[in-house]
Motif scaffolding. Structure first.
Motif, short mmCIF file in Angstrom:
data_model
loop_
_atom_site.label_atom_id
_atom_site.label_comp_id
_atom_site.label_asym_id
_atom_site.label_seq_id
_atom_site.Cartn_x
_atom_site.Cartn_y
_atom_site.Cartn_z
N ARG A 1 10.33 25.80 109.07
CA ARG A 1 11.68 25.46 108.28
C ARG A 1 11.28 25.58 106.64
N ARG A 2 11.89 26.41 105.93
CA ARG A 2 11.42 26.58 104.42
C ARG A 2 11.84 25.43 103.68
N THR A 3 12.87 24.80 104.09
CA THR A 3 13.43 23.79 102.98
C THR A 3 13.44 22.35 103.83
N VAL A 4 13.58 21.33 103.11
CA VAL A 4 13.50 20.07 103.77
C VAL A 4 14.83 19.90 104.62
N VAL A 5 14.74 19.39 105.78
CA VAL A 5 15.76 19.26 106.77
C VAL A 5 16.45 17.78 106.56
N LYS A 6 17.84 17.82 106.43
CA LYS A 6 18.73 16.66 105.93
C LYS A 6 19.32 16.42 107.49
N GLN B 1 5.48 25.15 106.92
CA GLN B 1 6.50 25.20 106.01
C GLN B 1 6.20 26.91 105.33
N PRO B 2 7.37 27.64 105.90
CA PRO B 2 7.35 28.85 105.27
C PRO B 2 7.83 28.80 103.98
N LEU B 3 7.33 30.02 102.95
CA LEU B 3 7.49 29.98 101.61
C LEU B 3 7.76 31.39 101.21
N LEU B 4 8.93 31.68 100.37
CA LEU B 4 9.37 33.05 100.03
C LEU B 4 8.44 33.24 98.85
N LEU B 5 8.12 34.37 98.47
CA LEU B 5 7.58 34.86 97.02
C LEU B 5 8.29 34.43 95.89
N SER B 6 9.81 34.27 96.29
CA SER B 6 10.60 34.02 95.10
C SER B 6 10.47 32.51 94.82
N GLU B 7 10.26 31.82 95.88
CA GLU B 7 10.13 30.37 95.73
C GLU B 7 8.79 29.95 94.98
N ALA B 8 7.82 30.82 95.28
CA ALA B 8 6.40 30.48 94.71
C ALA B 8 6.55 30.87 93.26
N ASP C 1 10.93 40.36 99.11
CA ASP C 1 10.58 38.87 99.04
C ASP C 1 10.22 38.76 100.56
N LEU C 2 8.52 38.52 100.45
CA LEU C 2 7.98 38.33 101.73
C LEU C 2 8.15 36.87 101.86
N THR C 3 8.21 36.64 103.44
CA THR C 3 8.01 35.08 103.78
C THR C 3 6.40 34.87 104.14
N VAL C 4 5.97 33.98 103.43
CA VAL C 4 4.61 33.65 103.70
C VAL C 4 4.24 31.84 104.11
N VAL C 5 3.35 31.66 104.40
CA VAL C 5 2.65 30.37 104.50
C VAL C 5 1.38 30.07 103.88
N GLU C 6 1.32 28.84 103.19
CA GLU C 6 0.06 28.41 102.60
C GLU C 6 -0.98 28.38 103.54
N VAL C 7 -2.36 28.61 103.43
CA VAL C 7 -3.62 28.74 104.13
C VAL C 7 -4.36 27.87 103.39
N LYS C 8 -5.37 27.33 103.87
CA LYS C 8 -6.57 26.49 103.04
C LYS C 8 -7.55 27.66 102.83
N GLU C 9 -7.96 28.51 103.25
CA GLU C 9 -8.98 29.43 103.11
C GLU C 9 -8.84 30.09 101.93
N LEU C 10 -9.27 30.43 100.81
CA LEU C 10 -9.12 31.26 99.79
C LEU C 10 -10.06 32.50 99.88
N PRO C 11 -9.37 33.75 99.70
CA PRO C 11 -10.24 34.79 99.83
C PRO C 11 -11.14 34.73 98.62
N GLY C 12 -12.51 35.57 98.92
CA GLY C 12 -13.27 35.76 97.65
C GLY C 12 -12.68 36.46 96.41
N GLN C 13 -12.81 35.99 95.35
CA GLN C 13 -12.03 36.43 94.01
C GLN C 13 -12.83 37.48 93.40
#
Length: 642
Positions: A217-222, A245-252, A505-517
């Motif tokens: 669920r992208r937003t907080v459930v009430k 918790q999904p995240l839209l690119l527009s929200e990021a 507007d892609l739907t993504v989720v945050e991950v811990k591993e950060l790719p090589g910069q």
């Protein structure tokens, strides 16, 4: 813990213990197909996990247990409540004293009467709290010595034990506020009394709004606490569970970071693609991306190719570093010439089509021939047919170019001719241009207005696959302002591109591993090819729709009107027609609305050229009075042969 109702769990919840993880033991589905009502969750399935993060008191329902009458209280209600020990009432004061002495509690006790008590000393209002301190003899009778606390003053009175009630025993302690009652588990479920209500006793039923996080669920459930669902607290055994918790690119983009942000694609928007770029095929579910931040600068330019039967369309970033050279612009109408005229910048064009003045529906306008050179001066007005004002373009006809003109000097020719062209005139013009400078995209758009014809003479050094230099010409259509996100693929960190969240507007989720910069500056693609449908959708943005349309040419007489006119003229004699004919109205110049042209009037007719380019000599038409002819009739020869 054992499953309890959501209402009981929330009422007994300590806010300091949040967050708590709950498992739904018996789900609920709101009747009908409604999934949310007023922004609140109404459907929970058995087995769902809920991570409660916040509980907010919405309102309190105050109910009279005797009549069932209810009223709603706001969380900031200022009245004071006194708790009652139970639903039992006492008929006389003696019964109240006897019950108090038999219990473990000793005097003093607090009580009240639901009726007014009248004594010789004073009158006690109904539901007025009293404190019974002791039982003693007063004036020969056994009485209860009571203290009346009316705020600033305290009074003493003696009430006989035979005093009729009913009486209600109050819990020891001072009156409490609404929030104090709700936070005390020993009081909130008991009967209460409040002087703000005309009831003997009342109960409080709080209603809360639960804010929680759920899987995918992208937003907080009430969730309303009154939802009929049983839950179980599984916080201790759910420490390892991570709520996705999904995240839209527009929200990021809206929250502004933090960047860089490692994400994984959960969903790609459906529909036809907007871009024809190679990275588009890599945007699939499960692909990991790195969001590097907002692209700079935020503006883009829309461009179309020239010199091809099927044009291609591109979006060029404001950071494009290729070199461009201006190309002569083409103008299909006089209206386009007026739109391209800029203050302080002379505009000279060459006609590419022949046009007679009598073809313009308004006789008297100048004729043009292929190769005629014109200098656009501005707009004006002229009187056309039926004495109507029409908007015209004022131009100056120029002679053949000379060496001085090619060197950049202003042309001064004695036989310059001022001509007028209606704004709806559909001819063909091409710009005279001698600018060989190489511009950057930023300098070119700052000095010249759009649309602008260019040729890319040097590609962007940061974009090896820059396709723009391969085209013979490019037209920069317009400038758009839109934020983009700089994105790179986890599988190929060196491949960076820009995504507009508004249109992808892609739907993504945050991950811990950060790719090589990648080290150093990000190698971004500054040119993106667009589909034809998306390109014209961008051209229909509000900034473009606000432009005024070109003027509409006057309507010409249709074929049916011409036939009607001819049928009417058959019944009229030729002599009458000649008397009724009027010469056509020539356009009359309105000198106040036209720009002035400096020339010597004494030499205006000093030289008569042998042939004026664009002007054709009129051929006189002679009409014979008889019908004689010098050719033979075929019928006569045929009859002689027979």
């Amino acid at each position: 813990m054992e499953p309890v109702s959501l209402q009981d769990f929330v009422c007994a919840l300590d806010p300091a213990s949040l967050p708590r993880v709950l498992r739904v033991c018996s789900g609920v589905y709101f009747q009908g197909s409604i999934y949310e009502i007023s922004g609140n969750e109404c459907c929970l399935s058995t087995g769902d996990l809920i991570k409660v993060t916040h509980v907010r008191l919405q309102k309190v329902v105050c109910e009279n247990p005797g009549t069932g009458q209810t009223t709603e209280l706001a969380p900031n209600f200022q009245g004071l409540f006194s708790p009652l020990t139970g639903p039992q009432s006492y008929g006389t004061l003696e019964e109240l004293v006897y019950a108090a002495t038999q219990s473990s509690k000793s005097l003093p006790i607090r009580f009240m009467s639901t009726h007014r008590i009248a004594t010789k000393a004073r009158v006690v209002p109904q539901e007025q709290p009293l404190k019974l301190e002791a039982v003693e003899m007063h004036q020969g009778a056994c009485c209860a010595r009571c203290v009346l606390d009316s705020g600033a003053q305290q009074g003493f009175l003696h009430l006989p034990l035979s005093q009729q009630g009913p009486f209600w025993k109050l819990e020891p302690g001072p009156p409490r506020t609404l929030l104090q009652v709700l936070q005390d588990p020993t009081v909130r479920d008991t009967l209460l009394t409040c002087s703000a209500f005309p009831w003997r006793c009342l109960t409080l039923k709080p209603q809360y709004e639960v804010e929680a996080i759920m899987h995918f669920r992208r937003t907080v459930v009430k969730i309303p606490s009154t939802l009929e669902v049983d839950v179980e607290d599984v916080t201790t055994s759910s420490q390892h569970i991570h709520f996705i918790q999904p995240l839209l690119l527009s929200e990021a983009l809206a929250r502004g970071g933090p960047f860089p942000l490692a994400t994984e694609i959960l969903e790609v928007p459906q529909g036809s693609p907007n871009f024809l770029s190679p990275w588009l095929s890599s945007l699939q579910k499960g692909q990991r991306l790195c969001l590097h931040g907002v692209a700079s600068p935020p503006w883009r330019f829309l461009a179309s190719t020239r010199g091809r039967k099927v044009p291609r369309h591109f979006m060029i970033s404001g950071a494009y570093r290729g070199k461009l050279r201006r190309r002569p612009r083409e103008f299909p109408t006089a209206y386009d010439l007026l739109g391209a005229l800029q203050p302080g910048q002379p505009l000279r064009v060459v006609a590419t089509k022949d046009c007679e003045g009598d073809e313009l529906e308004n006789l008297g306008f100048a004729s043009l021939a292929v190769g005629d050179r014109l200098e656009v001066r501005g707009s004006g007005q002229a009187l056309g047919q039926h004495e109507r004002d029409i908007d015209v373009l004022v131009c100056q006809r120029l002679g053949e170019p000379t060496g001085e003109e090619e060197a950049g000097e202003d042309e001064e020719v004695e036989d310059q001719e001022q001509i007028l062209l209606p704004l709806y005139f559909s001819g063909g013009f091409v710009e005279e241009l001698s600018d060989a400078r190489r511009y950057s995209l930023q300098d070119l758009t700052a000095q010249f207005s759009l649309p602008c014809e260019v040729k890319v003479v040097a590609k962007d050094p940061r974009h090896p696959a820059d396709p723009l230099p391969s085209f013979p010409g490019l037209q920069l259509e317009e400038k758009i302002l839109e934020p983009f996100l700089v994105v790179s693929l986890d599988s190929d960190p060196e491949m960076c591109f820009e995504i507009p969240p508004r249109w992808l507007d892609l739907t993504v989720v945050e991950v811990k591993e950060l790719p090589g910069q990648p080290s150093g500056a990000l190698p971004m693609a500054t040119v993106e090819e667009l589909t034809e449908a998306f390109y014209y959708r961008l051209r229909k943005l509000p900034a473009v729709e606000s432009q005024a349309p070109p003027p509409r040419p006057p309507k010409s007489k249709g074929l049916s009107e011409q036939k009607k006119q001819m049928s009417k003229e058959k019944g009229i004699k030729s002599s009458e027609v000649s008397e009724l004919q009027e010469p056509p109205l020539l356009p009359k110049l309105r000198t106040k609305s036209l720009p002035k042209v400096t020339q010597d009037s004494s030499n205006l007719y000093s030289e008569v050229p042998g042939r004026k380019k664009g002007c054709r000599p009129a051929v006189p038409i002679t009409e014979d009075s008889d019908d004689e002819h010098d050719y033979e009739e075929i019928a006569e020869q045929f009859s002689k042969t027979l």
